[in-house]
Write a protein that holds these residues in place. Structure first.
Motif, short mmCIF file in Angstrom:
data_model
loop_
_atom_site.label_atom_id
_atom_site.label_comp_id
_atom_site.label_asym_id
_atom_site.label_seq_id
_atom_site.Cartn_x
_atom_site.Cartn_y
_atom_site.Cartn_z
N ASP A 509 0.85 -1.19 0.00
CA ASP A 509 0.00 0.00 0.00
C ASP A 509 0.89 1.24 0.00
O ASP A 509 2.09 1.15 -0.24
N SER A 510 0.30 2.39 0.27
CA SER A 510 1.07 3.64 0.17
C SER A 510 2.08 3.79 1.30
O SER A 510 2.95 4.68 1.24
N GLN A 511 1.98 2.94 2.32
CA GLN A 511 2.84 3.07 3.48
C GLN A 511 3.97 2.05 3.54
O GLN A 511 5.09 2.37 3.90
N ARG A 512 3.66 0.79 3.19
CA ARG A 512 4.62 -0.29 3.40
C ARG A 512 4.16 -1.56 2.71
O ARG A 512 3.14 -1.56 2.01
N PHE A 513 4.88 -2.66 2.94
CA PHE A 513 4.47 -3.97 2.46
C PHE A 513 3.81 -4.75 3.60
O PHE A 513 4.23 -4.67 4.75
N HIS A 514 2.77 -5.50 3.24
CA HIS A 514 2.11 -6.41 4.18
C HIS A 514 2.26 -7.83 3.61
O HIS A 514 1.84 -8.09 2.49
N HIS A 515 2.84 -8.71 4.38
CA HIS A 515 2.97 -10.11 3.98
C HIS A 515 2.00 -10.93 4.83
O HIS A 515 2.24 -11.15 6.03
N PHE A 516 0.91 -11.38 4.22
CA PHE A 516 -0.11 -12.17 4.93
C PHE A 516 0.18 -13.65 4.75
O PHE A 516 0.40 -14.12 3.62
N MET A 517 0.14 -14.39 5.85
CA MET A 517 0.37 -15.83 5.79
C MET A 517 -0.28 -16.49 7.00
O MET A 517 -0.08 -16.06 8.14
N ASN A 518 -1.11 -17.51 6.73
CA ASN A 518 -1.74 -18.30 7.80
C ASN A 518 -2.49 -17.44 8.83
O ASN A 518 -2.44 -17.69 10.03
N GLY A 519 -3.15 -16.41 8.34
CA GLY A 519 -4.01 -15.60 9.22
C GLY A 519 -3.31 -14.49 9.96
O GLY A 519 -3.92 -13.84 10.82
N THR A 520 -2.04 -14.24 9.67
CA THR A 520 -1.33 -13.15 10.33
C THR A 520 -0.69 -12.24 9.28
O THR A 520 -0.53 -12.61 8.11
N CYS A 521 -0.32 -11.04 9.72
CA CYS A 521 0.33 -10.07 8.82
C CYS A 521 1.67 -9.65 9.40
O CYS A 521 1.80 -9.49 10.62
N SER A 522 2.63 -9.45 8.53
CA SER A 522 3.99 -9.08 8.96
C SER A 522 4.04 -7.73 9.67
O SER A 522 4.99 -7.44 10.39
N CYS A 523 3.01 -6.88 9.46
CA CYS A 523 3.02 -5.56 10.08
C CYS A 523 2.65 -5.60 11.55
O CYS A 523 2.74 -4.58 12.24
N GLY A 524 2.22 -6.76 12.04
CA GLY A 524 1.82 -6.86 13.44
C GLY A 524 0.55 -6.09 13.75
O GLY A 524 0.31 -5.68 14.88
N ASP A 525 -0.25 -5.87 12.71
CA ASP A 525 -1.55 -5.19 12.83
C ASP A 525 -1.45 -3.71 13.18
O ASP A 525 -2.39 -3.12 13.70
N TYR A 526 -0.30 -3.10 12.89
CA TYR A 526 -0.28 -1.63 12.91
C TYR A 526 0.54 -1.16 11.73
O TYR A 526 1.60 -1.66 11.44
N TRP A 527 -0.06 -0.23 11.04
CA TRP A 527 0.59 0.29 9.83
C TRP A 527 0.15 1.71 9.58
O TRP A 527 0.33 2.33 8.63
#
Length: 527
Positions: A509-527
């Protein structure tokens, strides 16, 4: 001279004391306003010059058109150009085209471009750059292909504009193709292009290719190092960014840009202690005075970690006046943690400092909406409308077998939309069974609850993901690009989709990359 040295008030005094002023004098003063960012003042000077009966020349027109930021002023400037028969000058033509593009009238810019009899490389490059800056990457790339068909060879400036367009789409296929074109056009290494390609691969989600470009550089400057550090930060690899930063310090002194990169990387990775250490080392170890950008990074770091009151105290103790970026970081943190009180404090300053940025209004409106404060949300939207600030149209793109497909909310343009919506309905039912609950607070329209859910389902992110699931079959990952910040409901839904499908979903997105896998996101749910 004074303007170029940052001494604009002295420049003004010299101009005011002149007993006689020629067109050269006026043009120089207008150029001084442009140099120092005083665009309105530059236009007022140009108007005064015309009122005194002084006929504009090429230089004064070029300086004045560069000062124009509003559409009505652009039309007035165009009339002056036509009245003084300067519309056949190629430099003035290019400046007029860029002026309309900068004012949001890319259609008029293109109309002028199409009407030019002789298009030089500067003309092509300017229009391509205008499309890229207007967030119209497909049009920029199409025009670049047309330019090549006309046998116009690109230079480094043109290629930098094309790289920018390609980076918006985040297409790895296009990035590799463009990289090949650059290698063919420039047999000798050009550091500025190598660095731009490095940044392009980062924005296309390929740390591997970016690192290869970085490692193969014959020479690296401070921008190259900072770009690589920033790229690691975009992907949430804060530790790797810090490791590279340590390597860099042994070879070259970091500057203010490098510190923005490393502080941002610490913020995205939630590395609070490391971020403070980097911030404290700026003056202590390297003599780099923090600017508003560095303070904004620290506010972002504290805000993401939930230390909102600490962030506000930090702002209040800043030795420089907080700029829009600082308050914007606090407002973004308030959205993450649903703190409407501090959001209002931040917005009060933001809507004065950055009144023409639609993202500020939308963010505050969404904070109100998420807390059920519909009346306040509508008030902010109406304020935005009354000030003539237009929200960017959100879109999401996905690359399928080398071809880019773009979706907008509620899209019906794709010939396979019936199948897409059918599969989307099935997918939404699957994730609801897993616990997904639509967050209708992200829908501001005054409609029934069921209709709100349907509007959420039709967001461009979800349409692109479903299209990817249909077309990519057994491929393990889906990559999409959103031109705005991904919406909260789509972020939640994507986590569930990655869980029920077993797919890795990469969202830029306009802020960063989000890597979604197995129901979680690499951003730790804050972006």
């Amino acid at each position: 001279m004074y303007a170029k040295c940052g001494l604009f008030p002295v420049s003004e005094r010299v101009f005011d004391k002149m007993r006689q002023r020629s067109i050269v004098s006026w043009s120089a003063m207008i150029g001084a306003c442009l140099q120092c960012g005083f665009h309105e003042q530059g236009l007022l000077l140009f108007t005064r010059m015309l009122d005194q009966g002084i006929k504009p020349n090429r230089a004064s027109i070029l300086n004045a058109t560069a000062c124009v930021r509003r559409e009505n002023a652009a039309h007035q400037m165009h009339r002056v150009i036509m009245d003084n028969v300067l519309d056949n000058d190629q430099s003035v033509q290019n400046a007029t085209m860029l002026m309309f593009a900068r004012c949001g009238r890319i259609d008029l810019a293109r109309s002028l471009f199409d009407g030019f009899t002789n298009k030089d490389l500067v003309c092509w490059a300017s229009m391509i750059d205008a499309y890229a800056r207007a967030d119209l990457p497909l049009e920029a790339l199409l025009l670049f292909n047309q330019m090549r068909l006309q046998c116009v060879l690109p230079d480094s400036i043109t290629l930098l504009a094309v790289i920018q367009a390609c980076s918006i789409l985040a297409s790895l296929h296009l990035a590799r193709t463009l990289h090949a074109v650059i290698i063919r056009c420039f047999l000798e290494c050009q550091l500025v292009l190598d660095t731009a390609v490095l940044d392009l691969y980062m924005k296309c989600g390929s740390l591997t290719y970016a690192r290869k470009v970085f490692d193969n550089m014959k020479g690296r400057n401070i921008i190259s190092w900072s770009t690589m550090i920033s790229g690691y930060g975009m992907h949430g690899h804060g530790k790797e960014a810090l490791h590279l930063f340590d390597q860099m310090k042994a070879l070259i002194k970091p500057d203010h840009v490098t510190f923005v990169s490393i502080l941002s990387a610490c913020s995205h990775a939630g590395l609070i202690n490391e971020g403070w250490e980097c911030f404290d080392s700026m003056v202590r170890d390297f003599g780099v005075t923090p600017t508003s950008e560095h303070y904004a990074c620290m506010v972002d770091l504290l805000g993401r970690a939930g230390q909102l009151n600490h962030a506000l105290e930090f702002i209040e103790k800043m030795p420089v006046r907080p700029e829009a970026g600082v308050w914007g970081a606090l407002l973004g943190a308030c959205r993450i943690h649903s703190n409407v009180e501090l959001a209002e404090i931040a917005a009060k300053s933001l809507l004065n400092l950055d009144a023409e940025n639609p993202g500020r209004y939308v963010l505050l409106s969404n904070i109100y909406a998420s807390l059920g404060k519909r009346r306040e949300a509508y008030r902010i939207r109406n304020l935005m409308k009354s000030r003539g600030v237009k929200k960017k149209v959100g879109w999401t793109s996905i690359e399928i077998k080398g071809k880019m497909y773009t979706f907008v909310a509620g899209d019906r343009a794709n010939p396979e939309m019936d199948l897409i919506y059918s599969e989307l309905g099935k997918l939404m039912e699957r994730i609801r069974q897993e616990g997904y609950i639509p967050d209708v607070s992200f829908v501001l329209h005054d409609v029934e609850g069921e209709t709100k859910e349907m509007m959420l389902y039709a967001h461009s992110e979800k349409l692109a993901i479903v299209f990817g699931l249909i077309k990519l079959g057994h491929e393990s990952s889906i990559r999409i690009t959103k031109n705005l910040r991904v919406c909260g409901d789509c972020h939640t839904a994507t986590k569930f989709i990655s869980k029920v499908t077993g797919k890795e979903i990469v969202v830029r997105d306009s802020q960063r990359f989000h890597h979604f896998m197995n129901g979680t996101c690499s951003c730790g749910d804050y972006w």
